[in-house]
Write an enzyme that holds these catalytic residues in place. Structure first.
Site, PDB file in Angstrom:
ATOM      1  N   HIS A 182       0.797  -1.223   0.000  1.00 51.31           N
ATOM      2  CA  HIS A 182       0.000   0.000   0.000  1.00 51.31           C
ATOM      3  C   HIS A 182       0.832   1.277   0.000  1.00 51.31           C
ATOM      4  O   HIS A 182       0.291   2.368  -0.071  1.00 51.31           O
ATOM      5  CB  HIS A 182      -0.939   0.030   1.217  1.00 51.31           C
ATOM      6  CG  HIS A 182      -0.232   0.328   2.499  1.00 51.31           C
ATOM      7  ND1 HIS A 182       0.455  -0.617   3.206  1.00 51.31           N
ATOM      8  CD2 HIS A 182      -0.076   1.485   3.190  1.00 51.31           C
ATOM      9  CE1 HIS A 182       0.991  -0.075   4.287  1.00 51.31           C
ATOM     10  NE2 HIS A 182       0.690   1.214   4.304  1.00 51.31           N
TER      11      HIS A 182
HETATM   12  C1  UD1 Z   1      -1.630   5.867   6.269  1.00 51.79           C
HETATM   13  C2  UD1 Z   1      -0.269   6.229   6.823  1.00 51.79           C
HETATM   14  C3  UD1 Z   1       0.720   5.059   6.599  1.00 51.79           C
HETATM   15  C4  UD1 Z   1       0.160   3.760   7.131  1.00 51.79           C
HETATM   16  C5  UD1 Z   1      -1.206   3.512   6.523  1.00 51.79           C
HETATM   17  C6  UD1 Z   1      -1.777   2.230   7.053  1.00 51.79           C
HETATM   18  C7  UD1 Z   1       0.240   8.645   6.695  1.00 51.79           C
HETATM   19  C8  UD1 Z   1       1.076   9.659   6.020  1.00 51.79           C
HETATM   20  N1  UD1 Z   1       0.297   7.387   6.175  1.00 51.79           N
HETATM   21  O1  UD1 Z   1      -1.472   5.764   4.853  1.00 51.79           O
HETATM   22  O2  UD1 Z   1       1.924   5.334   7.259  1.00 51.79           O
HETATM   23  O3  UD1 Z   1       1.038   2.698   6.790  1.00 51.79           O
HETATM   24  O4  UD1 Z   1      -2.035   4.633   6.843  1.00 51.79           O
HETATM   25  O5  UD1 Z   1      -2.999   1.948   6.529  1.00 51.79           O
HETATM   26  O6  UD1 Z   1      -0.414   8.950   7.669  1.00 51.79           O
HETATM   27  N2  UD1 Z   1      -9.005   5.512   2.566  1.00 51.79           N
HETATM   28  C9  UD1 Z   1     -10.237   4.920   2.635  1.00 51.79           C
HETATM   29  N3  UD1 Z   1     -10.730   4.569   3.858  1.00 51.79           N
HETATM   30  C10 UD1 Z   1     -10.039   4.793   5.001  1.00 51.79           C
HETATM   31  C11 UD1 Z   1      -8.779   5.422   4.915  1.00 51.79           C
HETATM   32  C12 UD1 Z   1      -8.276   5.759   3.715  1.00 51.79           C
HETATM   33  O7  UD1 Z   1     -10.880   4.689   1.644  1.00 51.79           O
HETATM   34  O8  UD1 Z   1     -10.538   4.441   6.084  1.00 51.79           O
HETATM   35  C13 UD1 Z   1      -8.440   5.852   1.258  1.00 51.79           C
HETATM   36  C14 UD1 Z   1      -8.729   7.255   0.835  1.00 51.79           C
HETATM   37  O9  UD1 Z   1      -8.991   7.252  -0.525  1.00 51.79           O
HETATM   38  C15 UD1 Z   1      -7.450   8.009   1.107  1.00 51.79           C
HETATM   39  C16 UD1 Z   1      -6.404   6.912   0.898  1.00 51.79           C
HETATM   40  O10 UD1 Z   1      -7.041   5.693   1.279  1.00 51.79           O
HETATM   41  O11 UD1 Z   1      -7.275   9.099   0.276  1.00 51.79           O
HETATM   42  C17 UD1 Z   1      -5.152   7.117   1.691  1.00 51.79           C
HETATM   43  O12 UD1 Z   1      -5.450   7.293   3.077  1.00 51.79           O
HETATM   44  P1  UD1 Z   1      -4.472   8.158   3.999  1.00 51.79           P
HETATM   45  O13 UD1 Z   1      -4.962   8.172   5.398  1.00 51.79           O
HETATM   46  O14 UD1 Z   1      -4.208   9.467   3.364  1.00 51.79           O
HETATM   47  O15 UD1 Z   1      -3.082   7.386   3.939  1.00 51.79           O
HETATM   48  P2  UD1 Z   1      -2.755   5.822   3.891  1.00 51.79           P
HETATM   49  O16 UD1 Z   1      -2.282   5.459   2.541  1.00 51.79           O
HETATM   50  O17 UD1 Z   1      -3.868   5.006   4.463  1.00 51.79           O
END
Ligand code: UD1
Length: 368
Positions: A207
């Site tokens: 991821h």
């Molecule tokens: C975040 C952390 C990363 C961790 C990961 C674990 C940061 C910078 N990164 O990355 O270190 O390894 O979490 O999962 O904080 N989304 C959903 N549902 C959710 C959450 C996210 O659909 O519940 C989607 C959204 O489209 C969002 C994307 O995932 O834009 C990324 O989510 P985000 O929280 O920005 O970062 P992660 O890639 O999850």
């Protein structure tokens, strides 16, 4: 009565705070422990499932910030967290790990003059292209106290000039959760439901932006996974970011067509633990899974250029694999021949890290 706030935001935070909450129960006559969930992760599969699996109470505050650019997400968390700090006026704030919620809440708390501790401090990948590395550096720079999971964390902080008196090597909170849940994971039906025998499959997660945000890199990975799946079935629980990018790049149906790669949405903690423990080996780009496989003694290949958790490669079961097709296949072939890296359990990864932390907080940090 002292008041301590722990912050959770994204998936890897829940496993670190659940044992902290349990550890503070011993001190409930003298300290109240409050959980604030920023809502950085909000899908049931990325959040609620972990509260249930880890037997953590519902958060006292849910800030509901959701997704956004790094700036938007960080800023929203700060605005909402400040309101909680004004209302609660805590004696101390604990932030864990390296996600955007970690830097946002430490920055807010420190500027309000509240003692702030970083749990899992001092880890360094030395790769500033990783958003997490920036979060780690910035959080350490402003925190008052540091709880450390492995010796490299302490060495890095001392080299960077931090005060030895503020650094406590207490062990790995994430492994506290694993020890807590291991027995329960034996009751998981996930292998049966997927029709899997023990050790008959490779468990896969990717991821990280460096692997899934770029179409060419994602295609290289998919080509490699196709080849591996000819020998062993791949079980692939997918992070929402990975699903979104596979769809956007038009690659989803391609991976879906391979019946030897079993796709699924992100899993809960207990089912994932059961799959990890019984896998032939694990391939991942996660930070936490490198540690969890080392603690379980399960071989792991980490598809990244660097790791901020070097103990897992030095004495654990982890091998760092720069994620090109040739490199991955070379290492996978060794593992498919059962030439596994043997590992040992790192110091203080014994399920009691949070107890040591709570004891230091109550008896050393908050005594005055
Ligand atoms: C975040 C952390 C990363 C961790 C990961 C674990 C940061 C910078 N990164 O990355 O270190 O390894 O979490 O999962 O904080 N989304 C959903 N549902 C959710 C959450 C996210 O659909 O519940 C989607 C959204 O489209 C969002 C994307 O995932 O834009 C990324 O989510 P985000 O929280 O920005 O970062 P992660 O890639 O999850």
């Amino acid at each position: 009565m002292k008041k301590i706030i722990s912050v959770v935001g994204a998936r890897p935070n829940f496993m670190k705070v659940a044992p902290i909450h349990r550890a503070f129960k011993k001190y409930e006559d003298v300290a109240k422990h409050i959980i604030v969930h920023t809502g950085q992760h909000y899908d049931a599969k990325m959040s609620d499932a972990f509260f249930q699996d880890l037997e953590m109470p519902s958060p006292d505050y849910f800030l509901g910030v959701g997704s956004g650019s790094h700036a938007v997400q960080t800023a929203k968390i700060m605005v909402e967290f400040e309101k909680v700090l004004i209302e609660e006026n805590p004696d101390m704030v604990l932030v864990v790990g390296d996600v955007n919620s970690t830097i946002a809440c430490s920055l807010t708390a420190v500027k309000m003059g509240i003692k702030t501790a970083h749990v899992e401090a001092g880890l360094r990948s030395y790769d500033r292209a990783m958003p997490e590395e920036i979060n780690r550096l910035a959080t350490d720079a402003i925190s008052d106290y540091y709880f450390i999971t492995e010796k490299s964390g302490k060495e890095n902080l001392l080299r960077e000039g931090y005060d030895n008196e503020k650094i406590f090597l207490t062990g790995n909170n994430m492994i506290d959760s694993q020890v807590f849940a291991l027995e329960k994971s034996k009751g998981s039906m996930v292998l049966k439901n997927l029709g899997l025998e023990e050790k008959s499959y490779v468990l896969l997660t990717v991821h990280r932006p460096s692997n899934v945000d770029n179409k060419e890199q994602l295609e290289i990975l998919l080509d490699t996974f196709d080849l591996i799946s000819k020998t062993k079935k791949l079980i692939f629980p997918m992070h929402p970011r990975t699903i979104k990018n596979l769809k956007e790049f038009g690659l989803y149906s391609r991976i879906e067509d391979n019946s030897e790669i079993i796709l699924m949405e992100a899993l809960g903690y207990i089912d994932f633990l059961a799959l990890m423990k019984n896998s032939f080996f694990v391939m991942t780009d996660s930070g936490g899974i490198q540690e969890e496989t080392t603690a379980l003694g399960v071989p792991c290949l980490t598809l990244r250029d660097s790791t901020e958790r070097p103990i897992t490669t030095e004495i654990g079961t982890n091998i760092l694999v720069v994620p090109s097709k040739e490199n991955i296949l070379k290492n996978v072939n060794n593992y498919l021949d059962s030439n596994f890296k043997k590992g040992e359990l790192p110091e203080l990864w014994d399920g009691r890290a949070a107890e040591r932390m709570a004891e230091i907080i109550i008896n050393k940090i908050l005594v005055n």
